[in-house]
Motif scaffolding. Structure first.
Motif, short mmCIF file in Angstrom:
data_model
loop_
_atom_site.label_atom_id
_atom_site.label_comp_id
_atom_site.label_asym_id
_atom_site.label_seq_id
_atom_site.Cartn_x
_atom_site.Cartn_y
_atom_site.Cartn_z
N ARG A 181 6.28 7.12 -0.85
CA ARG A 181 6.91 8.39 -0.52
C ARG A 181 8.43 8.31 -0.73
NH1 ARG A 181 8.70 7.25 4.86
NH2 ARG A 181 7.63 5.35 5.44
N LYS A 182 9.03 9.46 -0.87
CA LYS A 182 10.47 9.53 -1.10
C LYS A 182 11.15 10.26 0.05
CE LYS A 182 9.73 7.76 -5.23
NZ LYS A 182 8.31 7.44 -5.04
N ASP A 229 8.58 -0.03 -10.28
CA ASP A 229 9.33 1.06 -9.65
C ASP A 229 8.42 2.03 -8.90
OD1 ASP A 229 11.73 2.16 -8.98
OD2 ASP A 229 11.95 3.37 -10.78
N ILE A 230 7.42 1.45 -8.27
CA ILE A 230 6.35 2.25 -7.67
C ILE A 230 6.76 2.76 -6.29
CG2 ILE A 230 5.34 0.13 -6.78
CD1 ILE A 230 2.64 1.11 -7.02
N ARG A 250 -6.86 2.84 -10.02
CA ARG A 250 -7.12 4.14 -9.40
C ARG A 250 -5.81 4.82 -9.04
NH1 ARG A 250 -10.34 3.50 -4.28
NH2 ARG A 250 -10.24 5.76 -4.30
N ARG A 251 -4.96 4.08 -8.36
CA ARG A 251 -3.69 4.63 -7.93
C ARG A 251 -2.88 5.16 -9.11
NH1 ARG A 251 1.27 5.15 -7.25
NH2 ARG A 251 1.41 4.26 -9.31
N TYR A 252 -2.87 4.37 -10.18
CA TYR A 252 -2.06 4.71 -11.34
C TYR A 252 -2.60 5.95 -12.06
CZ TYR A 252 1.46 3.37 -14.77
OH TYR A 252 2.58 3.33 -15.56
N SER A 299 1.75 -9.23 -1.12
CA SER A 299 3.01 -9.96 -1.31
C SER A 299 4.07 -9.10 -1.96
CB SER A 299 2.78 -11.17 -2.23
OG SER A 299 1.83 -12.02 -1.68
N ARG A 300 3.63 -8.36 -2.95
CA ARG A 300 4.55 -7.55 -3.73
C ARG A 300 5.18 -6.45 -2.86
NH1 ARG A 300 7.91 -6.77 -6.96
NH2 ARG A 300 7.78 -5.84 -9.04
N VAL A 301 4.37 -5.86 -2.02
CA VAL A 301 4.87 -4.79 -1.13
C VAL A 301 5.98 -5.33 -0.24
CG1 VAL A 301 4.29 -3.23 0.75
CG2 VAL A 301 2.62 -3.70 -0.99
N VAL A 302 5.74 -6.50 0.32
CA VAL A 302 6.68 -7.03 1.30
C VAL A 302 7.97 -7.50 0.64
CG1 VAL A 302 7.04 -8.93 2.92
CG2 VAL A 302 4.91 -7.64 2.97
N LEU A 303 7.86 -8.20 -0.46
CA LEU A 303 9.06 -8.80 -1.06
C LEU A 303 9.83 -7.84 -1.97
CD1 LEU A 303 7.58 -12.33 -1.86
CD2 LEU A 303 9.09 -11.72 0.03
N TYR A 304 9.12 -6.85 -2.46
CA TYR A 304 9.69 -5.91 -3.43
C TYR A 304 11.10 -5.43 -3.09
CZ TYR A 304 10.07 -1.55 -6.12
OH TYR A 304 10.51 -0.55 -6.94
#
Lengths: 451, 454
Positions: free
Chosen positions: B413-414, B70-71, A51-53, B44-49
């Motif tokens: 967000r940027k 690269d999200i 969805r996000r993508y 996990s990915r969010v935290v370690l990224y």
């Protein structure tokens, strides 16, 4: 054309993949059916990530339900989750169709989803709601595989009526909503009644709402899809995808409709082929508006021929897209030095015919962006044509990127980029030429304002 | 009007405070409810990224890696390795014969090519099902290559995003405590749970520097493996995103006796409170007075412009839906600073305590939502006459379709929204959206951006 000269070093790791997973493709395809909710039989994360993508590209609501597998479902099977999920979806969305796609998780635990769906059908009153299932483990093929599997599964499940109705079926492949709209307009102008599978031209590029709907307007109604078996012919704008997954071939085999698997109609020659086919079935010539469009395109070809001749392009993306663009570039004198696409089709096999006469075109299947970087450094393209995913590399190499395909999530209007037919080609052609001109200006010390 | 699903009714509180706070939360998402929530792997990915000099290898089919390529807006002041998407890209034959050999080859190859300081290997759903011994492969490669190769047990089906946070903390706990802590000041801390979106952590570090505090490690924004190894030498852990990082903070308290503070860097109130609490915990009168000076300088520098925004935004109504629950508190307060009332609030991963606090903080009639979905969100946008949604990318089209302003407060967000200048950016973001003239053209619009504007 050489393939072998430029092989990249063999590697095991995938580093910045050029493709996405099968359930994503299936979800997009299902979105092009009226009042259809895509449903993933698997984990919650898959639905959310997809969805996000897709939201990042289409910038439209994209509801995808899932069976929300937990540990228990993974160990003991997902039947309860599937039944509960489908019931909830039916009660909240009241869909005409639920497009169910499996994920790597449900496939690997050996879930017999068709049997479960059958059991569900027996156990509840579905009313008007149809259920279609596509098996889309993410380790088999790419998002394109998932897309075509969903299209084929829909045709198989719905196309039952054999009464002839004089219309045609069009399987456009994974092109932009704007491209689909253009194809619909041609059909309308030729008086052809066309069943598009799928048609997400409105569902994934719609208008503002006075109040929230469960479904966006648009999409091909189930009733129309049911009549696909009675059409005069099927035209598939995908010739590189696996023929086993061709809905047109299925309809040919089961209902005896002629199947045309032509490439993406980009460029004058390819668009001619498509338009001629349509006008043949309509039994009338193309309306003058289109011949004018064609004429203007040829005129533009001439105006800009010097800017593009011999310029080297790197094209990446889905197989049909890449070869369609490659053929168009050859038509205008550009050199598609590198065409890369995901595996699963017969790209290299058919590339010879399509790019005949083009020297030095490298066609590569299954490359990742690290491969592309290696080859691009060697081949020194003047321009990139493809999704947003090539931006980093294009920036590194200092070449312009013409965004097209999926995903375009660093620009507005990814859903409105056109490349098919005369008008679509015109837009693409102008964008390519202007990108080259702009680059020349940027590189120039003087900065001429008059090119 | 849209009906709430029967099995979700206890996860929605709309009857005001009188209805009680016994919300059902912390459960798996209901099948078929189109949850806004992701999975264990996502957590996990969010935290370690953001650990920028580590190799992040996703062991599984291509999707999980491709969707996280690269999200995020997590910045690095040096290496950019975290922005690559590495995958074992499992194919059918790997699933049948097992993916261990491929994992070994991929890992070895990537480590030889990119020379990371450490490697994290994320197990996805399918790896849990086919039963690859990821731990053993990591051990072998670690021995052969001489770097830490750390498995992250992030199989998507093993719970919710929260369980992914725990898996990430477990992985991090293998690094903490593995390097010398010589030369670390007594006045020192680790920043936990800030992911350096748009450089936010650089600003927070600057505040601490001005207070006279040494930052030993940042976990994980602009993170470096060698710094995390030394984290146990700090005197204090300051935890912002508590949902994700409390497990590590607790572990470090138990093992190394390091106390922790839960803070938030969003909004004037919470930011100031965070600095004062840190000063009290670590410093002396001198540090407290430096902090007072810092806060008053910073607040003074943004107030005039902030007041202007407030004047224009007063009376607007917001819906706040975030991943973690703690951030919602800050959002409600920040919005209040801008004269905006939060009429709907919720999160993907809140627990009972979070919702109790949220209920106390919000107005009597604020609707609270746990693990919600598009139809519910849309229902309350309409019923409550919402002018602004604060959320992530998945909430954006719901807002825009209905002609409602939107502010992205998620990892993608940027724009820097933390700290004092971040509050100003936040106000600007909200103003830019809520007061845009485009809404007046929308089919559903009853604009009440109010105040002196209307």
């Amino acid at each position: 054309m050489t393939v072998s000269d430029y092989q990249t070093a063999p590697h095991e790791a995938t580093r910045n993949a050029c493709y996405l997973c099968a359930p994503l493709g299936a979800s997009i395809a299902f979105s092009g059916i009226a009042r259809c909710l895509p449903y993933l039989h698997g984990g919650q994360g898959c639905a959310t990530y997809i969805r996000r993508y897709t939201i990042s590209h289409f910038r439209e609501p994209m509801d995808i339900a899932s069976s929300s597998f937990g540990e228990e479902a993974t160990v003991f099977g997902g039947k309860d989750n599937l039944f509960c999920g489908l019931k909830n979806v039916i009660s909240q969305y009241q869909p005409d169709l639920i497009g169910i796609a499996s994920t790597c998780l449900s496939e690997t635990i050996g879930e017999n989803v068709p049997a479960l769906i059958e059991e569900f059908r027996q156990s509840v009153d579905l009313g008007e709601t149809q259920l279609v299932f596509a098996s889309t483990p993410s380790y088999a093929g790419s998002h394109l595989t998932g897309f075509h599997k969903a299209v084929l599964a829909t045709a198989k499940a719905l196309a039952v009526k054999k009464e002839e109705h004089g219309g045609i079926n069009i399987m456009p492949g994974m092109i932009s909503p704007a491209d689909i709209r253009y194809i619909k307009r041609i059909c309308q102008d030729l008086g052809i009644s066309a069943a598009l599978l799928p048609d997400y031209s409105d569902t994934l590029d719609g208008v503002s709402w006075p109040e929230y709907h469960c479904f966006p307007e648009g999409g091909t109604p189930v009733s129309v899809l049911k009549g696909m078996g009675g059409a005069k012919a099927s035209i598939e704008l995908c010739r590189f995808s696996d023929p086993q997954l061709s809905a047109a071939s299925f309809l040919e085999k089961c209902h005896g409709l002629p199947a045309y698997r032509i490439g993406l109609p980009v460029g004058v020659r390819a668009a001619d082929e498509f338009m001629d086919l349509l006008s043949g079935y309509a039994g009338r010539p193309l309306p003058e508006g289109y011949t004018r469009e064609r004429g203007r395109l040829l005129d533009a070809y001439v105006d800009a021929h010097k800017y593009v001749f011999g310029r080297k392009a790197l094209v990446y993306g889905d197989a049909d897209f890449v070869m369609g663009i490659g053929r168009f570039l050859a038509e205008i004198g550009m050199v598609p030095v590198l065409c890369t696409a995901d595996k699963g089709g017969n790209l290299a096999g058919q590339a010879e015919d399509l790019l005949a006469g083009v020297e030095k075109a490298v066609v590569l299947e299954g490359a990742d962006f690290a491969d592309i970087e290696t080859l691009a450094t060697e081949l020194k393209p003047d321009i990139f044509i493809g999704s947003s995913k090539g931006y980093k590399l294009a920036r590194l190499l200092g070449v312009p990127l013409v965004r097209l395909g999926f995903p375009v999530h660093d620009r507005l209007g990814g859903a409105r980029l056109r490349c098919v037919g005369y008008a679509g080609t015109q837009e693409l052609f102008d964008r390519i030429v202007n990108a080259l001109l702009e680059h020349r200006q940027d590189e120039s010390d003087i900065g001429y304002s008059y090119m | 009007m849209i009906e709430i699903l029967k099995d979700r009714k206890q996860q929605v509180r709309e009857g005001g405070k009188a209805a009680g706070f016994d919300m059902v939360c912390d459960t798996a998402s209901l099948a078929g409810s189109v949850s806004q929530r992701a999975c264990v792997f996502c957590g996990s990915r969010v935290v370690l990224y953001p650990i920028a000099d580590a190799l992040h290898l996703v062991h599984g089919p291509v999707g999980c890696a491709a969707y996280t390529w690269d999200i995020r807006g997590a910045l690095s002041s040096g290496p950019q390795l975290h922005r690559m998407s590495f995958s074992t890209d499992l194919r059918e034959k790997d699933v049948i014969f097992g993916g261990e050999k491929k994992l070994y080859r991929v890992l070895t190859e990537l480590i030889d090519t990119y020379h990371p300081k450490a490697a994290f290997v994320y197990s996805t759903c399918i790896v849990g099902v086919i039963g690859d011994d990821v731990e053993a492969v990591c051990r072998t490669v670690s021995r052969e290559k001489g770097i830490d190769v750390i498995p992250v047990h992030s199989e998507g089906f093993r719970g919710t995003k929260k369980n992914g946070y725990q898996a990430a903390c477990q992985a991090l706990s293998r690094l903490v405590g593995t390097a010398d802590t010589a030369g670390i000041s007594k006045l020192s801390l680790n920043i936990l749970g800030d992911f350096n979106i748009a450089g936010e952590i650089w600003q927070i570090k600057e505040y601490y520097r001005r207070m006279g505090i040494q930052v030993v490690s940042t976990i994980t924004g602009d993170g470096r493996v060698d710094e995390i190894r030394r984290a146990h030498g700090a005197s204090l852990n300051v935890v912002q995103c508590s949902g994700s990082m409390m497990a590590l903070a607790r572990m470090m308290q138990e093992k190394y006796g390091i106390p922790y503070l839960r803070v938030s860097y969003f909004g004037i109130e919470d930011m100031s409170k965070a600095l004062y609490e840190v000063a009290e915990k670590l410093g002396d009168e001198a540090m407290l007075s430096r902090t007072r000076e810092l806060v008053s300088q910073e607040v003074a520098s943004i107030m005039p412009e902030l007041r202007e925004y407030r004047r224009k935004l007063e009376g607007a109504r917001a819906l706040v839906y975030t991943g973690g629950a703690f951030k919602v508190f800050s959002m409600v307060r920040s919005l209040r600073t801008l004269g905006i009332k939060t009429v709907v609030a919720g999160s993907q991963t809140g627990d009972k305590d979070d919702y109790r606090q949220l209920a106390d903080l919000c107005d009597e009639d604020t609707v609270l939502l746990d693990d919600t979905n598009p139809l519910e969100l849309a229902k309350y946008v309409q019923e409550k006459g919402v002018d602004l949604i604060i959320g992530g990318v998945k909430e954006r089209p719901i807002a825009y379709k209905l002609g409602v302003g939107f502010c992205d407060h998620n990892h993608e967000r940027k724009i820097c929204l933390a700290g004092y200048s971040g509050m100003l950016n936040f106000a600007r973001e909200v103003y830019t959206s809520v007061c845009s003239p485009v809404w007046s053209l929308m089919p559903r619009r009853r604009l009440h951006t109010g105040g002196e504007q209307t």
